[in-house]
Design an enzyme around this catalytic site. Structure first.
Site, PDB file in Angstrom:
ATOM      1  N   CYS A 258      42.527   1.500   5.528  1.00  0.00           N
ATOM      2  CA  CYS A 258      41.736   3.056   5.906  1.00  0.00           C
ATOM      3  C   CYS A 258      40.345   2.904   5.332  1.00  0.00           C
ATOM      4  O   CYS A 258      40.140   3.455   3.872  1.00  0.00           O
ATOM      5  CB  CYS A 258      41.971   4.970   5.268  1.00  0.00           C
ATOM      6  SG  CYS A 258      44.163   4.902   7.043  1.00  0.00           S
ATOM      7  N   GLU A 259      39.633   1.524   5.559  1.00  0.00           N
ATOM      8  CA  GLU A 259      38.043   1.733   5.058  1.00  0.00           C
ATOM      9  C   GLU A 259      37.851   0.805   5.938  1.00  0.00           C
ATOM     10  O   GLU A 259      38.403   0.067   6.236  1.00  0.00           O
ATOM     11  CB  GLU A 259      38.130   1.513   3.312  1.00  0.00           C
ATOM     12  CG  GLU A 259      38.977  -0.053   3.223  1.00  0.00           C
ATOM     13  CD  GLU A 259      38.944  -0.142   1.722  1.00  0.00           C
ATOM     14  OE1 GLU A 259      38.127  -0.892   1.212  1.00  0.00           O
ATOM     15  OE2 GLU A 259      39.804   0.491   1.091  1.00  0.00           O
TER      16      GLU A 259
ATOM     17  N   TYR B 192      43.741 -19.439   2.889  1.00  0.00           N
ATOM     18  CA  TYR B 192      43.623 -18.840   2.127  1.00  0.00           C
ATOM     19  C   TYR B 192      43.543 -17.701   3.333  1.00  0.00           C
ATOM     20  O   TYR B 192      42.545 -16.339   2.885  1.00  0.00           O
ATOM     21  CB  TYR B 192      41.591 -18.773   2.003  1.00  0.00           C
ATOM     22  CG  TYR B 192      41.436 -19.929   1.081  1.00  0.00           C
ATOM     23  CD1 TYR B 192      42.124 -20.183  -0.355  1.00  0.00           C
ATOM     24  CD2 TYR B 192      40.495 -21.315   1.939  1.00  0.00           C
ATOM     25  CE1 TYR B 192      41.570 -21.722  -0.585  1.00  0.00           C
ATOM     26  CE2 TYR B 192      40.957 -22.298   0.949  1.00  0.00           C
ATOM     27  CZ  TYR B 192      40.553 -22.639   0.048  1.00  0.00           C
ATOM     28  OH  TYR B 192      40.666 -23.695  -0.770  1.00  0.00           O
TER      29      TYR B 192
HETATM   30  C1  LIG Z   1      39.952 -24.523  -4.195  1.00  0.00           C
HETATM   31  C2  LIG Z   1      39.990 -25.754  -4.102  1.00  0.00           C
HETATM   32  C3  LIG Z   1      40.282 -26.834  -4.255  1.00  0.00           C
HETATM   33  C4  LIG Z   1      39.893 -27.311  -2.694  1.00  0.00           C
HETATM   34  O1  LIG Z   1      39.188 -26.482  -1.609  1.00  0.00           O
HETATM   35  P1  LIG Z   1      38.972 -26.313  -0.127  1.00  0.00           P
HETATM   36  O2  LIG Z   1      37.537 -25.756   0.266  1.00  0.00           O
HETATM   37  O3  LIG Z   1      39.888 -25.703   0.202  1.00  0.00           O
HETATM   38  O4  LIG Z   1      39.338 -27.636   0.135  1.00  0.00           O
HETATM   39  C5  LIG Z   1      40.037 -28.587  -4.360  1.00  0.00           C
HETATM   40  N1  LIG Z   1      40.705 -28.038  -5.838  1.00  0.00           N
HETATM   41  C6  LIG Z   1      40.483 -27.340  -5.961  1.00  0.00           C
HETATM   42  C7  LIG Z   1      40.103 -27.457  -8.037  1.00  0.00           C
HETATM   43  C8  LIG Z   1      40.004 -26.473  -6.295  1.00  0.00           C
HETATM   44  O5  LIG Z   1      39.800 -25.664  -7.194  1.00  0.00           O
END
Ligand SMILES: *Cc1c(COP(=O)(O)O)cnc(C)c1O
Length: 411
Positions: A337-338, A365
């Site tokens: 609901c947004e 992610y």
């Molecule tokens: C998130 C992160 C990664 C991975 O980054 P990607 O873009 O998903 O490959 C690697 N090292 C550190 C320290 C991170 O925080």
């Protein structure tokens, strides 16, 4: 995923059949693709001593962790909970690098107790650590090389305003702390953010790292973080891993010769290993024609799949119930609901209520950032492995929503 006999299939299994079997919405992962991505990097860097640490915050299902463990990967963990998950998945403590940012010294001490490797990105913490452990616990130091990488400001981490790492301009201070406290610096690290398009820029950053590295005499590894970019749009570019491997391996070997020791080159990709191996499937609840557009409203929302609303991520979408045929333009939205839009003005095959839509690049992610907003259950996760499908996380239910709520007696 491929199109076979007018069906979208993952490793031989029709995706629609998975949605019918496990319900919608649903995350599906393809282990073969994760393996392929992993091997592509190790292959590209085979002429040097390379080690991959899977950055598990991208996707933390324990089966994914175990898969990478089997492949010989180490782990990059950014919280004490990820460290514990990694240990539960069977990683040896020395194969886990704990890279926190803005955590308390207590959490770092907890990681030391668990025996994992520690990456420090703050001068004050380095000093505190040195007072406490001296040479007893080696450390890695996260450096900010001050290069601008990454297409989007929310995911770029190596620039001058970034909260990550210790500035290269503060290295004299770092050396003072290290010497005064008789510390052992076993590694140096950078993670310059997510989207390296230009290998030249990356190589420039690595030169800064090598310059910095030669001042530390007891190194065992140089960790260049991630930055591996995957393509999200059909005509998107991705990092040319083979070219990077060729140039950087040769340069790294040369550096090791100058340094006088065969160091290990570490990378810690998250997205590159799992993004394209993941699919998010949801069902069309309503088709809603307004004066300006046609909405396809799904049985999910940004609570399950937040990247488009969170940082304008683009995810390709297809109607897997009708892989081919006449197309139309839809704005694909969720039920929250947004404003909750997955894609504006997308051309997909004509959709009817009950059809299943699939979002690509949903491995990294996506589930990891899902929530219970609007009191919705988080979806299930399925792994397709060696031609078979496995439920690797159950859909939540009411009990999950109420599990940690404590009812007051006087209300
Ligand atoms: C998130 C992160 C990664 C991975 O980054 P990607 O873009 O998903 O490959 C690697 N090292 C550190 C320290 C991170 O925080």
């Amino acid at each position: 995923m491929e199109l076979k006999k007018n069906q979208c299939v993952i490793d031989g299994i029709p995706v629609v059949s998975l949605a019918e079997k496990y319900g919608s919405p649903l995350y599906i992962y393809e282990s073969a693709r994760m393996i392929r991505q992993y091997k592509q990097i190790t292959e590209a860097f085979k002429s040097t001593r390379v080690k991959i640490n899977y950055a598990c915050k991208a996707l933390t299902n324990i089966n994914v962790l175990k898969l990478f463990k089997q492949l010989g990967s180490g782990l990059d963990a950014v919280s004490i909970q990820e460290v514990i998950l990694g240990l539960k998945a069977g990683f040896e403590p020395q194969d886990i690098l704990y890279t926190p940012n803005c955590v308390s010294i207590e959490e770092i001490e907890e990681a030391v107790e668990l025996g994992v490797r520690i990456n420090i990105d703050n001068i004050a913490i380095l000093e505190e650590f040195g007072h406490k452990y001296s040479s007893k616990v080696p450390v890695c130091i996260r450096i900010n090389p001050h290069i601008m990488a990454g297409a989007h400001h929310k995911i770029s981490t190596g620039h001058i305003d970034s909260k990550f790492g210790i500035s290269i301009y503060q290295m004299p201070h770092v050396h003072r702390i290290v010497e005064t406290n008789n510390m052992k610096v076993e590694g140096i690290h950078m993670h310059s953010g997510s989207d390296i398009l230009d290998i030249e820029v990356f190589l420039r950053a690595t030169e800064i790292m090598f310059d910095t590295a030669k001042e530390f005499k007891e190194l065992e590894y140089v960790d260049l973080g991630s930055g591996f970019k995957v393509s999200y749009r059909i005509d998107d570019v991705s990092t040319d891993v083979e070219a990077l491997g060729e140039h950087l391996s040769a340069r790294f070997n040369q550096f090791c010769e100058e340094y006088g020791k065969e160091l290990i080159l570490i990378f810690e990709p998250g997205k590159y290993l799992v993004s394209q191996a993941g699919y998010f499937v949801a069902r069309v609840n309503v088709i809603k024609q307004t004066t300006s557009t046609v909405f396809a409203g799904l049985d999910t929302g940004m609570n399950h799949f937040i990247r488009p609303m969170f940082y304008d991520a683009y995810h390709e979408v297809l109607n897997i119930s009708k892989p081919t045929g006449k197309t139309r333009i839809y704005t694909v939205v969720g039920y929250i609901c947004e404003t909750d839009t997955f894609g504006w003005n997308r051309k997909i095959t004509e959709a009817a209520e009950g059809d299943y839509l699939l979002f690509k690049n949903a491995g990294a992610y996506c589930y990891a950032m899902s929530s219970n907003y609007n009191s919705r259950f988080r979806p299930s996760e399925v792994m397709v492995h060696e031609g078979k499908d496995y439920l690797i996380r159950k859909r939540e239910d009411m009990e999950d929503l109420l599990r940690n709520q404590v009812e007051m007696e006087n209300l």
